[in-house]
Design an enzyme around this catalytic site. Sequence first.
Site, mmCIF file in Angstrom:
data_model
loop_
_atom_site.group_PDB
_atom_site.id
_atom_site.type_symbol
_atom_site.label_atom_id
_atom_site.label_comp_id
_atom_site.label_asym_id
_atom_site.label_seq_id
_atom_site.Cartn_x
_atom_site.Cartn_y
_atom_site.Cartn_z
ATOM 1 N N LYS A 47 0.854 -1.192 0.000
ATOM 2 C CA LYS A 47 0.000 0.000 0.000
ATOM 3 C C LYS A 47 0.892 1.245 0.000
ATOM 4 O O LYS A 47 1.462 1.626 1.025
ATOM 5 C CB LYS A 47 -0.928 0.049 1.218
ATOM 6 C CG LYS A 47 -2.049 1.039 0.973
ATOM 7 C CD LYS A 47 -2.624 1.680 2.195
ATOM 8 C CE LYS A 47 -1.908 2.862 2.683
ATOM 9 N NZ LYS A 47 -1.841 4.040 1.776
ATOM 10 N N GLU A 83 9.895 2.266 10.294
ATOM 11 C CA GLU A 83 10.850 3.340 10.014
ATOM 12 C C GLU A 83 10.077 4.642 10.120
ATOM 13 O O GLU A 83 9.222 4.930 9.288
ATOM 14 C CB GLU A 83 11.438 3.143 8.609
ATOM 15 C CG GLU A 83 12.859 3.643 8.501
ATOM 16 C CD GLU A 83 12.940 5.115 8.154
ATOM 17 O OE1 GLU A 83 12.667 5.955 9.051
ATOM 18 O OE2 GLU A 83 13.283 5.422 7.013
ATOM 19 N N CYS A 115 13.624 11.522 5.766
ATOM 20 C CA CYS A 115 13.628 11.097 7.173
ATOM 21 C C CYS A 115 14.992 11.321 7.822
ATOM 22 O O CYS A 115 15.072 11.588 9.013
ATOM 23 C CB CYS A 115 13.188 9.647 7.302
ATOM 24 S SG CYS A 115 14.094 8.552 6.210
ATOM 25 N N GLU A 159 9.800 16.781 14.243
ATOM 26 C CA GLU A 159 10.103 16.867 12.812
ATOM 27 C C GLU A 159 9.208 17.900 12.148
ATOM 28 O O GLU A 159 8.007 17.926 12.407
ATOM 29 C CB GLU A 159 9.708 15.528 12.170
ATOM 30 C CG GLU A 159 10.813 14.572 11.923
ATOM 31 C CD GLU A 159 10.334 13.377 11.102
ATOM 32 O OE1 GLU A 159 9.252 12.837 11.390
ATOM 33 O OE2 GLU A 159 11.053 12.977 10.185
#
Length: 491
Positions: free
Chosen positions: A174, A249, A283, A384
């Site tokens: 997905k 992750e 990331c 973040e």
Amino acid sequence: MVATLYIDGRWREASDGRVHEVHSPHDQSVVATVSQATQADVLNAIAAARKSFDSGLFTSWSFKARGELVAKIADLLERDGDVIARKESDDTGKRFIEAQYDVADVISTFRHFAALGAKEHGRSVDVGIAHVSSRIVHEPLGVASLIGPWNYPLLQIAWKVAPALVAGCSFIVKPSELTPQSAIALMKIIEEAGTPKGVANLILGPGSVVGTSLINDPRIDLVSFTGGLTTGQTIMKAAATTIKKLALELGGKNPHIIFADADIDAAIDNAVTAAFLHSGQVCSAGTRLIVERSVHDRVVKEIVRRAGKISLGGPDDKAAETGPLISQAHLKSVTAYVEKAVAEGARLLVGGKRSDKPEHAQGWYYLPTVLDNCHTKMYCVQEESFGPVMTVEVFDSEAQAIAIGNDTVFGLSGGVWSSDADKAARVASALRHGTIWVNDFGPYRPAAEWGGYKQSGIGRELGEHGLSEYLEIKHIWTNNAPSRSGWFKDQ
Ligand code: TXE
């Protein structure tokens, strides 16, 4: 007819015919129309994957044969590379040339795992008994949900699909609903390469709708996910019910430490790349600049000058150096993040707003931004932004640099710049992050493991460990001279 779901070896429309338009982050034009799966489609995909796995057809292939399949997929990706790169840059808004680099990395990923297929798997154990053979065998783990993000759509999926195939798992992919096109192209290639029916399945749609069964269903053995921390937490909770294996992750808030004795020119140039490549939607972006006080002014002044000159533009803008943010929602979130940082006391030195160039009016362009005067208690240092925003902190000693670099719940990557090799090695060893670059920032290789300490995730992708995530390990003890155990009295 839009038939972009791939279930049980067939391309299908959504069961209710529903479609979803994909919009360019560069100018909001419609770049694709794809099927949007229903709950019934998801359950069909899970059933197909389960059936194919339990049939034993693909699991009975040798590692070598599955590695050859993956090598063939790499060949086909090479053939179609530019077509796929175009889809990727349409969906993400990134420059076509960057999408080409990404596809090259995707191909290297498939080649790496193909080569692992050819290696010896399992081993014998010496148990100290001549008539006993003891073997450790590696078996495919089962059915996997492979859920990907939008920043490097095909690459992040490739890190999951290639090892899953070599391991012999069946799976449902997905991709992010924002960037589905390259996953569709990959699935066509997987089909063309001769993957048995039902092994590889593709579901499209928003995670909140189609994701739930992919993480809850008891027929799923493993969820491998790359994306936001909050979604990772949701997945971990859902996995608890059936003790699914997890590979997560979840991003990072990555320290980039510059000592005064570093090659300052190289450090500055790499700091600019680390923070602003792909407009910070990475990331492992080096978003936390941690600089020794004595060189702070010089370093920051030059970074600000360089950041102010970065040229933004769409997929085919030859002068552009980086592109737009992925969506309007993301633009809003980065805007709010910077406003909050300034309210907290950060000093805005450059950027801090949407681009006002007329050619960017329809796109989600945010200017490269540098925030000085930051410290570890601030939201902008801990959270973040996933945008082109660099925060600057200062340090006075090696111990303080390490403490600041580790003061985060994340632990994905970090960099350290110094001409003192011993000092750089000490700092590299003390930083609690999964990848550390010394006098560099950013490179990775498929042969080297990638993943996070702490809340950056669980497990590792790439390397040899990236294959192990998709394997069960079984110990088989065979007694070639059976005898009574003699443990209990036999009256
Ligand atoms: O990610 P989400 P978003 C970070 C970054 C970004 C934030 C949010 O900080 O701002 O995450 O991004 C699917 N069950 N990263 O909102 O929602 C979703 O459809 C199952 C870091 O895009 O985590 C998509 O396919 N699946 C990152 C994928 O999860 C669900 C890259 C990622 O979406 C789901 C991208 C659910 N309940 C964002 N909810 C990195 N680590 O590189 C969503 N999804």
